[in-house]
Scaffold this motif. Structure first.
Motif, mmCIF file in Angstrom:
data_model
loop_
_atom_site.group_PDB
_atom_site.id
_atom_site.type_symbol
_atom_site.label_atom_id
_atom_site.label_comp_id
_atom_site.label_asym_id
_atom_site.label_seq_id
_atom_site.Cartn_x
_atom_site.Cartn_y
_atom_site.Cartn_z
ATOM 1 N N GLY A 1 0.802 -1.219 0.000
ATOM 2 C CA GLY A 1 0.000 0.000 0.000
ATOM 3 C C GLY A 1 0.820 1.247 0.000
ATOM 4 N N LEU A 2 1.441 1.545 1.123
ATOM 5 C CA LEU A 2 2.220 2.770 1.241
ATOM 6 C C LEU A 2 1.452 3.964 0.688
ATOM 7 C CD1 LEU A 2 5.779 1.472 0.260
ATOM 8 C CD2 LEU A 2 4.840 1.823 2.530
ATOM 9 N N GLY A 3 0.186 4.049 1.082
ATOM 10 C CA GLY A 3 -0.620 5.178 0.631
ATOM 11 C C GLY A 3 -1.947 4.770 0.027
ATOM 12 N N CYS A 4 -2.112 3.502 -0.361
ATOM 13 C CA CYS A 4 -3.389 3.088 -0.954
ATOM 14 C C CYS A 4 -4.487 3.069 0.101
ATOM 15 C CB CYS A 4 -3.245 1.703 -1.601
ATOM 16 S SG CYS A 4 -2.169 1.710 -3.048
ATOM 17 N N GLY A 5 -4.252 2.376 1.212
ATOM 18 C CA GLY A 5 -5.184 2.418 2.332
ATOM 19 C C GLY A 5 -6.484 1.702 2.110
ATOM 20 N N GLY A 6 -6.452 0.459 1.628
ATOM 21 C CA GLY A 6 -7.674 -0.305 1.431
ATOM 22 C C GLY A 6 -7.415 -1.790 1.493
ATOM 23 N N VAL A 7 -8.450 -2.565 1.205
ATOM 24 C CA VAL A 7 -8.377 -4.021 1.180
ATOM 25 C C VAL A 7 -8.925 -4.499 -0.159
ATOM 26 C CG1 VAL A 7 -9.158 -6.168 2.253
ATOM 27 C CG2 VAL A 7 -8.636 -4.183 3.680
ATOM 28 N N VAL A 8 -8.189 -5.390 -0.819
ATOM 29 C CA VAL A 8 -8.624 -5.889 -2.118
ATOM 30 C C VAL A 8 -8.648 -7.417 -2.101
ATOM 31 C CG1 VAL A 8 -7.763 -3.894 -3.389
ATOM 32 C CG2 VAL A 8 -6.268 -5.857 -3.057
ATOM 33 N N ASP A 9 -9.611 -7.985 -2.824
ATOM 34 C CA ASP A 9 -9.685 -9.422 -3.037
ATOM 35 C C ASP A 9 -9.277 -9.709 -4.472
ATOM 36 O OD1 ASP A 9 -10.561 -9.804 -0.492
ATOM 37 O OD2 ASP A 9 -12.655 -10.142 -1.001
ATOM 38 N N LEU A 10 -8.317 -10.608 -4.636
ATOM 39 C CA LEU A 10 -7.816 -10.971 -5.952
ATOM 40 C C LEU A 10 -8.171 -12.416 -6.264
ATOM 41 C CD1 LEU A 10 -4.204 -9.451 -5.802
ATOM 42 C CD2 LEU A 10 -6.302 -8.373 -6.642
ATOM 43 N N LEU A 11 -8.748 -12.630 -7.439
ATOM 44 C CA LEU A 11 -9.011 -13.979 -7.934
ATOM 45 C C LEU A 11 -7.812 -14.400 -8.776
ATOM 46 C CD1 LEU A 11 -10.754 -16.481 -8.688
ATOM 47 C CD2 LEU A 11 -11.712 -15.096 -10.547
ATOM 48 N N LEU A 12 -7.186 -15.497 -8.385
ATOM 49 C CA LEU A 12 -6.081 -16.059 -9.150
ATOM 50 C C LEU A 12 -6.540 -17.379 -9.744
ATOM 51 C CD1 LEU A 12 -4.789 -14.722 -6.298
ATOM 52 C CD2 LEU A 12 -2.686 -15.234 -7.532
ATOM 53 N N GLU A 13 -6.391 -17.547 -11.049
ATOM 54 C CA GLU A 13 -6.824 -18.781 -11.698
ATOM 55 C C GLU A 13 -5.786 -19.252 -12.700
ATOM 56 O OE1 GLU A 13 -10.160 -18.209 -14.561
ATOM 57 O OE2 GLU A 13 -10.181 -16.137 -13.813
ATOM 58 N N PRO A 14 -5.588 -20.574 -12.776
ATOM 59 C CA PRO A 14 -4.654 -21.093 -13.778
ATOM 60 C C PRO A 14 -5.159 -20.802 -15.180
ATOM 61 C CG PRO A 14 -5.636 -22.869 -12.468
ATOM 62 C CD PRO A 14 -6.203 -21.603 -11.966
ATOM 63 N N ALA A 15 -4.236 -20.539 -16.090
ATOM 64 C CA ALA A 15 -4.622 -20.137 -17.434
ATOM 65 C C ALA A 15 -5.037 -21.307 -18.309
ATOM 66 C CB ALA A 15 -3.472 -19.381 -18.095
ATOM 67 N N ASP A 16 -4.770 -22.533 -17.886
ATOM 68 C CA ASP A 16 -5.027 -23.692 -18.744
ATOM 69 C C ASP A 16 -6.368 -24.355 -18.467
ATOM 70 O OD1 ASP A 16 -4.432 -24.658 -16.252
ATOM 71 O OD2 ASP A 16 -2.989 -26.180 -16.931
ATOM 72 N N THR A 17 -7.378 -23.563 -18.056
ATOM 73 C CA THR A 17 -8.706 -24.109 -17.785
ATOM 74 C C THR A 17 -9.700 -23.604 -18.821
ATOM 75 O OG1 THR A 17 -9.370 -22.274 -16.358
ATOM 76 C CG2 THR A 17 -8.201 -24.116 -15.310
ATOM 77 N N GLU B 1 -12.514 -22.282 -18.221
ATOM 78 C CA GLU B 1 -13.077 -21.031 -17.714
ATOM 79 C C GLU B 1 -12.192 -19.843 -18.058
ATOM 80 O OE1 GLU B 1 -15.203 -24.215 -16.010
ATOM 81 O OE2 GLU B 1 -13.029 -23.881 -16.019
ATOM 82 N N CYS B 2 -10.882 -19.994 -17.861
ATOM 83 C CA CYS B 2 -9.968 -18.910 -18.202
ATOM 84 C C CYS B 2 -9.961 -18.687 -19.715
ATOM 85 C CB CYS B 2 -8.561 -19.216 -17.701
ATOM 86 S SG CYS B 2 -7.404 -17.837 -17.895
ATOM 87 N N GLY B 3 -9.979 -19.768 -20.480
ATOM 88 C CA GLY B 3 -10.007 -19.649 -21.929
ATOM 89 C C GLY B 3 -11.237 -18.906 -22.417
ATOM 90 N N ALA B 4 -12.387 -19.171 -21.781
ATOM 91 C CA ALA B 4 -13.628 -18.504 -22.172
ATOM 92 C C ALA B 4 -13.564 -17.012 -21.874
ATOM 93 C CB ALA B 4 -14.810 -19.140 -21.450
#
Length: 374
Positions: free
Chosen positions: A88-104, A106-109
């Motif tokens: 952060g160092l100035g952002c001051g928030g909370v974020v949720d990140l979705l990480l998904e493998p590229a070889d699925t 769903e990711c291809g779609a």
């Protein structure tokens, strides 16, 4: 939009490893939900999900985090001087990140939807986020509501509920704790009508933002692709051509032919098309005379025409020269298209009446310009 193009280009190279998407943000956040970071198998990446404070950590751990499938990770960007990595160092928030493998599938779609968006086809994507033992699922809907993709295991009930959500959602946001809903929009289309030298920085700045830029001019010796290498299309056209008539309500148009006759003809053709942004380059007196003549030709009031036109074109940023003018115009187009436009210098009906009256109602007599049609 430039990020979108960069992500698509990396994907098309065929060695993507992990796709990271910002799906929720609480408090202050540099990026909004829908921001993405695509990681390649050899460490290359495209896109951003923060102002730079999260990328290094995410890139370092991404492959390990998705070893068993897609996950949602929460990152605090609150400053903490006791932490090893003070995100952060100035952002001051909370974020949720979705990480998904590229070889699925769903990711291809999803990546296919992003590719089609670059080509101008919009879509809406619903992602059931992984939680409580259930893996990620996804449905992709076309602009007309057709299902382009649905994960194996999604029930008819879930898809029906998804369609209902589509009626209520219009932009990137979390529809619920477990579903991320986003509209994949096509790049903004910008039409620059006039291929003079002053159009070059306009085209460059629009392309830098990732817009689809088309240059049109009736002068074939100026409307050449080598003069505008960053434009999607460069066309030698007349005002009544199919290309001009194909301008849509969501498009932006800047009219800058440097020819009074061409501007008048084009303006009469463009006003009925009602583009989202229609800017007219020129002095206030010249624009006033143009508007008054075109309004009479179309059988409309000057006031109704003024409501559609930004003239003088551009925000009042100061400066002089083609680059400064281009910056002022592109800034106004961006603000208008994003619904953030504040004070504008555009003409009012009262301005037009005053300028026409001061000129005695005479036709605009333009000094000779080398760019004008002979």
């Amino acid at each position: 939009m430039m990020e979108l193009r960069q992500i698509v280009r990396l994907w098309q190279q065929g060695d993507a490893a992990v796709l990271v998407t910002l799906v929720r943000a609480e408090g202050s956040s540099y990026r909004r939900p829908g921001a993405r970071l695509l990681l390649g198998a050899r460490g290359e990446h495209a896109g951003t999900i923060s102002g730079g404070c999260l990328e290094t950590e995410v890139v370092r751990k991404a492959a390990w985090l998705v070893r068993e499938g897609a996950v949602v990770e929460r990152y605090s960007t609150m400053f903490d001087d006791t932490a090893d990595v003070p995100f952060g160092l100035g952002c001051g928030g909370v974020v949720d990140l979705l990480l998904e493998p590229a070889d699925t599938p769903e990711c291809g779609a999803l990546m296919s939807a992003l590719e089609q968006a670059v080509a101008g086809e919009e879509a809406t994507v619903l992602t059931w986020l992984p939680h409580e033992g259930r893996g990620l699922a996804r449905a992709v809907f076309s602009a007309t509501g057709d299902v382009n993709f649905a994960s194996v295991g999604l029930t008819e009930t879930e898809l029906a509920e998804a369609r209902t959500r589509l009626l209520r959602q219009s932009w990137v946001e979390s529809a619920a704790e477990e579903i991320f809903v986003e509209r994949i929009a096509a790049p903004q289309r910008l039409f620059v009508l006039g291929a003079g030298d002053d159009a070059k920085p306009m085209v460059s700045m629009g392309a830098l933002l990732g817009w689809n830029v088309t240059v049109m001019d009736g002068r074939a010796h100026l409307a050449r692709s080598e003069r505008f290498p960053e434009a999607e299309r460069v066309l030698a056209v007349s005002s009544t051509s199919a290309e001009v008539q194909g301008i849509r309500s969501e498009d932006a148009v800047v009219l800058m032919t440097h020819s009074y006759e061409q501007d008048r003809e084009l303006l009469a053709a463009l006003l009925p098309l009602r583009p989202r942004y229609l800017g007219l380059l020129g002095a206030r007196h010249r624009s006033s005379l143009l508007l008054s003549e075109v309004a009479a030709t179309l059988g409309r009031t000057v006031a109704s025409c003024c409501e559609q036109i930004y003239a003088p074109v551009g925000l009042d940023l100061g400066g002089d020269g083609p680059e400064a003018i281009a910056l002022a115009v592109i800034a106004e187009v961006q603000a208008c298209c994003m619904g953030k436009l504040g004070t504008s210098l555009r003409l009012s009906a009262e301005d037009v009446a005053r300028h026409v009256s001061e000129g005695g109602g005479s036709r605009y007599l333009q000094a000779h310009c080398a760019m004008d049609v002979a």
